[in-house]
Design a protein around this motif. Structure first.
Motif, short mmCIF file in Angstrom:
data_model
loop_
_atom_site.label_atom_id
_atom_site.label_comp_id
_atom_site.label_asym_id
_atom_site.label_seq_id
_atom_site.Cartn_x
_atom_site.Cartn_y
_atom_site.Cartn_z
N LYS A 48 0.85 -1.19 0.00
CA LYS A 48 0.00 0.00 0.00
C LYS A 48 0.89 1.24 0.00
O LYS A 48 1.88 1.25 0.72
CB LYS A 48 -0.89 0.02 1.24
CG LYS A 48 -1.84 -1.15 1.34
CD LYS A 48 -2.57 -1.17 2.65
CE LYS A 48 -1.62 -1.55 3.74
NZ LYS A 48 -2.13 -1.85 5.02
N CYS B 263 -12.87 -6.72 -1.51
CA CYS B 263 -13.07 -5.75 -0.43
C CYS B 263 -11.78 -5.65 0.38
O CYS B 263 -11.26 -6.65 0.85
CB CYS B 263 -14.22 -6.20 0.47
SG CYS B 263 -14.60 -5.03 1.80
N MET B 264 -11.28 -4.45 0.52
CA MET B 264 -10.08 -4.20 1.33
C MET B 264 -10.52 -4.06 2.78
O MET B 264 -11.36 -3.21 3.10
CB MET B 264 -9.39 -2.91 0.85
CG MET B 264 -8.16 -2.56 1.64
SD MET B 264 -6.88 -3.81 1.44
CE MET B 264 -5.69 -3.23 2.61
N ASP C 178 -5.37 1.64 4.66
CA ASP C 178 -6.20 0.52 4.19
C ASP C 178 -7.43 0.99 3.41
O ASP C 178 -7.65 0.57 2.27
CB ASP C 178 -6.64 -0.34 5.38
CG ASP C 178 -5.47 -0.86 6.18
OD1 ASP C 178 -4.46 -1.25 5.56
OD2 ASP C 178 -5.55 -0.86 7.42
N VAL C 179 -8.23 1.85 4.02
CA VAL C 179 -9.45 2.32 3.35
C VAL C 179 -9.11 3.16 2.13
O VAL C 179 -9.70 2.99 1.06
CB VAL C 179 -10.35 3.10 4.33
CG1 VAL C 179 -11.53 3.73 3.61
CG2 VAL C 179 -10.85 2.17 5.44
N GLY D 175 -8.14 0.95 -0.74
CA GLY D 175 -9.33 0.39 -1.37
C GLY D 175 -10.01 1.39 -2.28
O GLY D 175 -10.31 1.10 -3.45
N LYS D 176 -10.23 2.58 -1.78
CA LYS D 176 -10.91 3.62 -2.57
C LYS D 176 -10.11 3.98 -3.82
O LYS D 176 -10.67 4.12 -4.90
CB LYS D 176 -11.15 4.85 -1.72
CG LYS D 176 -12.10 4.60 -0.57
CD LYS D 176 -13.06 5.74 -0.44
CE LYS D 176 -14.22 5.38 0.45
NZ LYS D 176 -15.31 4.71 -0.22
N SER E 217 -14.48 -1.14 0.73
CA SER E 217 -13.61 -1.10 1.90
C SER E 217 -14.41 -1.37 3.17
O SER E 217 -15.55 -0.93 3.31
CB SER E 217 -12.89 0.24 2.00
OG SER E 217 -13.84 1.28 2.10
N PRO F 179 -15.13 4.66 4.73
CA PRO F 179 -15.20 3.30 4.21
C PRO F 179 -16.61 2.99 3.72
O PRO F 179 -17.57 3.68 4.08
CB PRO F 179 -14.87 2.45 5.45
CG PRO F 179 -15.39 3.27 6.59
CD PRO F 179 -15.13 4.71 6.19
N TYR G 47 -18.22 -0.45 8.07
CA TYR G 47 -17.34 -0.54 9.23
C TYR G 47 -17.97 -1.42 10.28
O TYR G 47 -19.19 -1.63 10.29
CB TYR G 47 -16.97 0.85 9.79
CG TYR G 47 -18.06 1.58 10.52
CD1 TYR G 47 -18.15 1.52 11.91
CD2 TYR G 47 -18.98 2.37 9.84
CE1 TYR G 47 -19.15 2.20 12.59
CE2 TYR G 47 -19.97 3.06 10.50
CZ TYR G 47 -20.06 2.96 11.88
OH TYR G 47 -21.04 3.65 12.55
#
Length: 99
Positions: free
Chosen positions: A18, A39-40, A48-49, A52-53, A59, A81, A84
């Protein structure tokens, strides 16, 4: 870490973790899946989020790690996200109830 490697070798390293898209590009190709099937999952908004985005993935933020619900809901937070949960276990329990 990247700076240390560059300083020792005199070369620019290739970042594969990442936020580099190389990791997800490899997974999508190797397993023949589309990004909308991935899905991350992680505990950090800013890594992390955001990863993903930035890479077209859904996410899921897990609040049992670094990011708190207070930070997530803060008006200053600009990274949201798709989902959550407090813990992975609670997420899996709620998913099982839906099935």
């Amino acid at each position: 870490m990247v700076g240390a490697i560059k300083g020792c070798t005199g070369q620019e390293p290739t970042v594969v973790g990442k936020p580099s898209p190389l990791m997800i590009d490899y997974i999508v190709e190797k397993y023949d899946v589309s990004r909308d099937e991935v899905c991350m999952v992680g505990d950090r908004l800013d890594t992390d989020v955001l990863f993903g985005k930035n890479n077209g993935l859904a996410s899921l933020l897990v609040l049992s790690g670094v990011t708190t619900e207070e930070k997530l809901m803060s008006p200053e937070n600009k990274i949201q996200p798709d989902f959550y949960t407090e813990t992975i276990a609670k997420f899996l329990d709620s998913k099982a109830e839906l099935n």
